[in-house]
Design a protein around this motif. Structure first.
Motif, short mmCIF file in Angstrom:
data_model
loop_
_atom_site.label_atom_id
_atom_site.label_comp_id
_atom_site.label_asym_id
_atom_site.label_seq_id
_atom_site.Cartn_x
_atom_site.Cartn_y
_atom_site.Cartn_z
N LEU A 173 0.82 -1.21 0.00
CA LEU A 173 0.00 0.00 0.00
C LEU A 173 0.85 1.26 0.00
N ALA A 174 2.06 1.16 0.55
CA ALA A 174 2.89 2.35 0.81
C ALA A 174 3.47 2.95 -0.47
N ASP A 175 3.64 4.26 -0.42
CA ASP A 175 4.35 4.96 -1.49
C ASP A 175 5.85 4.78 -1.34
N THR A 176 6.31 4.77 -0.08
CA THR A 176 7.74 4.56 0.18
C THR A 176 7.91 3.60 1.35
N VAL A 177 8.97 2.80 1.28
CA VAL A 177 9.35 1.89 2.36
C VAL A 177 10.83 2.09 2.62
N THR A 178 11.17 2.28 3.90
CA THR A 178 12.57 2.49 4.28
C THR A 178 12.90 1.57 5.43
N GLU A 179 14.04 0.88 5.35
CA GLU A 179 14.54 0.11 6.49
C GLU A 179 15.67 0.91 7.12
N VAL A 180 15.59 1.07 8.44
CA VAL A 180 16.64 1.80 9.15
C VAL A 180 17.58 0.78 9.79
N VAL A 181 18.85 0.87 9.41
CA VAL A 181 19.87 -0.06 9.89
C VAL A 181 20.96 0.77 10.57
#
Length: 199
Positions: A173-181
């Motif tokens: 559904l998301a426009d953007t996906v970010t993983e924080v590492v």
């Protein structure tokens, strides 16, 4: 617009998610933690202190995420009219939901009986769709709990599967996906530009 922010414990995902809404007005923090004891109360109080002065109006919503009622909190969000004579309640509304792992646990385990994985997944994904229609920008924080390699009991495995399915559904559904590492935001899915189709 929906943004999903993923990360492990202590990864910096919460700080990054809050940063995404820096400078925005009419912003809400949707807290999903259910307080059961004094320790939980201390965690909630600590989180409130960390958010102090950042302009968020907090809404406690441990279950039924699609039923968030922003109108109850509108008075708390009021500011003096700006130069255009527009109040904050008339400006685009944005919200930060933190976090999905608590919400899934609350929906699955809060009643006398454990709710099935399929029911929890369907209920939460529909709730996110409903919530996204009430705001102009929605940032969702979720945990990455799938990499420890530990074999858990069947109930915990069902919870982990449900969270994984929900993360996958929200990512779609998301426009953007970010993983924080380790405090570094790593783009997983970026917003499509007008006229551009991803293949």
């Amino acid at each position: 617009m929906i943004t999903l922010v993923l990360g492990g414990s202590g990864s910096g995902k919460s700080a990054y998610a809050e940063h995404l809404l820096d400078g925005k007005t009419n912003k809400y923090y949707i807290a999903t933690m259910q307080v059961y004891d004094a320790e939980g109360g201390k965690k909630v109080a600590r989180h409130r202190r960390l958010r102090a002065g950042k302009g968020f109006v907090t809404i406690e919503q441990p279950r039924d995420i699609g039923e968030v009622d922003f109108s109850k909190r509108a008075q708390q969000a009021m500011e003096p009219p700006d130069r255009a004579g527009q109040n904050v309640t008339e400006r685009p509304r944005c919200a930060l939901l933190e976090c999905m792992s608590n919400l899934v646990a609350n929906e699955m385990f809060s009643g006398a009986d454990i709710v099935s994985e399929d029911v929890v997944v369907g209920h939460i994904l529909q709730g996110i769709k409903n919530l996204s229609t009430k705001v102009d920008e929605l940032v969702i924080v979720s945990n990455n709990v799938f990499e420890d390699g530990i074999s858990y009991d069947a109930t915990t495995q069902a919870y982990i599967r449900a969270l994984g399915r929900i993360n996958t559904g929200v990512a779609a559904l998301a426009d953007t996906v970010t993983e924080v590492v380790v405090g570094i935001p790593v783009p997983v899915k970026e917003r499509k530009e007008a006229g551009y189709a991803h293949h």
